[in-house]
Design a protein around this motif. Structure first.
Motif, PDB file in Angstrom:
ATOM      1  N   ASP A   1       0.803  -1.237   0.000  1.00 59.47           N
ATOM      2  CA  ASP A   1       0.000   0.000   0.000  1.00 59.47           C
ATOM      3  C   ASP A   1       0.828   1.276   0.000  1.00 59.47           C
ATOM      4  OD1 ASP A   1      -2.257  -1.394  -0.069  1.00 59.47           O
ATOM      5  OD2 ASP A   1      -2.795  -1.148   2.045  1.00 59.47           O
ATOM      6  N   SER A   2       1.833   1.339   0.863  1.00 64.28           N
ATOM      7  CA  SER A   2       2.570   2.595   0.989  1.00 64.28           C
ATOM      8  C   SER A   2       3.352   2.891  -0.296  1.00 64.28           C
ATOM      9  CB  SER A   2       3.492   2.581   2.207  1.00 64.28           C
ATOM     10  OG  SER A   2       4.300   1.442   2.201  1.00 64.28           O
ATOM     11  N   VAL A   3       3.776   1.828  -1.007  1.00 64.04           N
ATOM     12  CA  VAL A   3       4.478   2.035  -2.274  1.00 64.04           C
ATOM     13  C   VAL A   3       3.503   2.576  -3.317  1.00 64.04           C
ATOM     14  CG1 VAL A   3       5.766   0.906  -4.115  1.00 64.04           C
ATOM     15  CG2 VAL A   3       6.167   0.242  -1.743  1.00 64.04           C
TER      16      VAL A   3
ATOM     17  N   GLN B   1       0.845   4.214  -2.818  1.00 60.72           N
ATOM     18  CA  GLN B   1       0.474   5.589  -2.484  1.00 60.72           C
ATOM     19  C   GLN B   1       1.537   6.590  -2.907  1.00 60.72           C
ATOM     20  OE1 GLN B   1      -0.822   6.091   1.634  1.00 60.72           O
ATOM     21  NE2 GLN B   1      -2.520   4.735   1.121  1.00 60.72           N
ATOM     22  N   LEU B   2       2.809   6.221  -2.703  1.00 61.38           N
ATOM     23  CA  LEU B   2       3.876   7.141  -3.097  1.00 61.38           C
ATOM     24  C   LEU B   2       3.911   7.286  -4.618  1.00 61.38           C
ATOM     25  CD1 LEU B   2       6.150   9.034  -2.488  1.00 61.38           C
ATOM     26  CD2 LEU B   2       7.676   7.083  -2.193  1.00 61.38           C
TER      27      LEU B   2
ATOM     28  N   GLN C   1       1.125   9.597  -5.573  1.00 60.87           N
ATOM     29  CA  GLN C   1       1.444  10.983  -5.219  1.00 60.87           C
ATOM     30  C   GLN C   1       2.426  11.580  -6.218  1.00 60.87           C
ATOM     31  OE1 GLN C   1       0.575  13.144  -2.870  1.00 60.87           O
ATOM     32  NE2 GLN C   1      -0.661  11.940  -1.473  1.00 60.87           N
ATOM     33  N   LEU C   2       3.472  10.810  -6.549  1.00 56.52           N
ATOM     34  CA  LEU C   2       4.489  11.341  -7.457  1.00 56.52           C
ATOM     35  C   LEU C   2       3.928  11.526  -8.858  1.00 56.52           C
ATOM     36  CD1 LEU C   2       7.597   9.323  -6.235  1.00 56.52           C
ATOM     37  CD2 LEU C   2       7.316  11.797  -6.125  1.00 56.52           C
TER      38      LEU C   2
ATOM     39  N   THR D   1      10.080   6.226  -6.985  1.00 63.30           N
ATOM     40  CA  THR D   1       9.729   5.507  -5.755  1.00 63.30           C
ATOM     41  C   THR D   1      10.793   4.469  -5.416  1.00 63.30           C
ATOM     42  OG1 THR D   1       7.383   5.844  -6.144  1.00 63.30           O
ATOM     43  CG2 THR D   1       7.993   4.030  -4.687  1.00 63.30           C
TER      44      THR D   1
ATOM     45  N   VAL E   1       6.651   5.268   3.255  1.00 61.86           N
ATOM     46  CA  VAL E   1       7.381   4.245   2.513  1.00 61.86           C
ATOM     47  C   VAL E   1       8.672   3.858   3.244  1.00 61.86           C
ATOM     48  CG1 VAL E   1       9.067   4.427   0.636  1.00 61.86           C
ATOM     49  CG2 VAL E   1       6.660   4.161   0.113  1.00 61.86           C
TER      50      VAL E   1
ATOM     51  N   GLU F   1       5.430  -4.975   3.291  1.00 56.15           N
ATOM     52  CA  GLU F   1       5.160  -4.406   4.600  1.00 56.15           C
ATOM     53  C   GLU F   1       5.105  -5.534   5.629  1.00 56.15           C
ATOM     54  OE1 GLU F   1       1.650  -1.943   4.228  1.00 56.15           O
ATOM     55  OE2 GLU F   1       2.704  -0.479   2.979  1.00 56.15           O
TER      56      GLU F   1
END
Lengths: 213, 213
Positions: free
Chosen positions: A13-15, A17-18, A21-22, A37, B58, B73
């Motif tokens: 998820d966090s990847v 999301q980044l 965003q980018l 990323t 991240v 994660e």
């Protein structure tokens, strides 16, 4: 060969999301966002968090100068408050980076006004989206200009293209109400260029605005 | 015309810092970094801080799976811990994004090993910079492979170019010490292409590795 079963997976998820965003930044597509990323994932925590905190610092520290709308951490900005600058001359530019470019020449000792864009009715950008009101206010009332100095000349320094000229014309009309001189940056052949390669608009400017020696 | 005096100025500190941080990213030059910085300055605080916190998340959340080195994660990653995957087949790829691309086909139900690069002695990238040790460990000792399953086949899925082949050859030699099958992804004409436009390396593969129908 048998088709092996499998299921489609996605990044953590966090990847994701980044990447999202980018890729919402201008000029950065999905591929570049992925590349950036992975670069941030690989880079040191210090470097990656340095970028994050630089973004936070910019949003926290930077505002527009209440006089000239340039980016600043101080209020008013260091140009508006500098007693060494001639505050009676105001050079109007579209963007802070135009101001920077002009400052780098070291040829101008007046002050600036940053319009923060140009008129673009089709994109819904009218005078109210720009710092037009702030410009007229400082022209009309010296107490709103840098160090209370009366404005005597506004130099239009918008980009020399069609939208820039349209915006210049509009501002020229607005400024006619005040009793000040309005000039614009010179047009002509760029020094260092060759006439052979100049286009006809440039040549037309060079001819019609020829200067006496 | 007299040359007016002036001094060169720079952006406010926090703006300069963000430009520097952004231009240290791959593929982003000074100009793009400036453009991105002004975009972030203009955009809503919410959007800009969203990017900052995505970077922080991240770096905080993502690690490499201790078995396959993929980004995750969870520990081990969701592929290594999935009982529906055949952990006796290990597909070796260079980068997490290669894994993603292969997963999207839905054609593979084994597990992966992410090398995190390729050998590049001139750039100082030897086996120790890659996850080679982790690969050999899981091949030699089932307790280090996903769910304790013995590895029976390693499929080399590095990029089909010179550096990829060099790395594949090195890994093939290392894997010879174990009693496992080592294969590599098929080479030949890409489906949907035209022979007329195929280069000679592709045609040579297609001929030498022709398949019986």
């Amino acid at each position: 060969m048998t088709r092996m079963q499998g299921r489609s997976r996605s990044y953590p998820d966090s990847v994701t999301q980044l990447i999202d965003q980018l890729s919402s930044l201008p000029g950065i597509g999905k591929r570049s966002a992925e590349r950036l990323t992975f670069y941030l994932l690989k880079s040191s925590t210090e470097q990656a968090l340095g970028l994050a905190s630089a973004i936070e610092a910019v949003k926290r520290e930077i505002r527009h100068c209440s006089i000239c709308s340039n980016l600043t951490e101080a209020e008013p900005c260091s140009i508006c408050s500098d007693p060494g600058r001639d505050a009676s001359k105001v050079l109007l530019v579209e963007q802070p980076r135009d101001l920077m470019t002009l400052e780098e020449t070291g040829m101008y000792s007046g002050v600036y006004h940053v319009l923060l864009g140009r008129l673009d009715p089709l994109d819904g950008i009218g005078p109210d989206s720009l710092s037009v009101r702030e410009l007229l206010r400082r022209v009309e009332d010296p107490s709103h200009n840098c160090r209370g100095v009366k404005v005597e000349e506004v130099i239009l320094g918008l980009n020399p293209d069609m939208d820039g000229d349209t915006t210049s014309l509009y501002l020229w009309e607005q400024l006619q109400k005040s009793d000040i001189k309005v000039t614009r940056l010179a047009r002509g052949l760029p020094t260092g260029s060759q006439i052979e390669y100049a286009n006809s608009a440039v040549l037309a400017d060079a001819i019609s605005q020829r200067q006496s020696l």
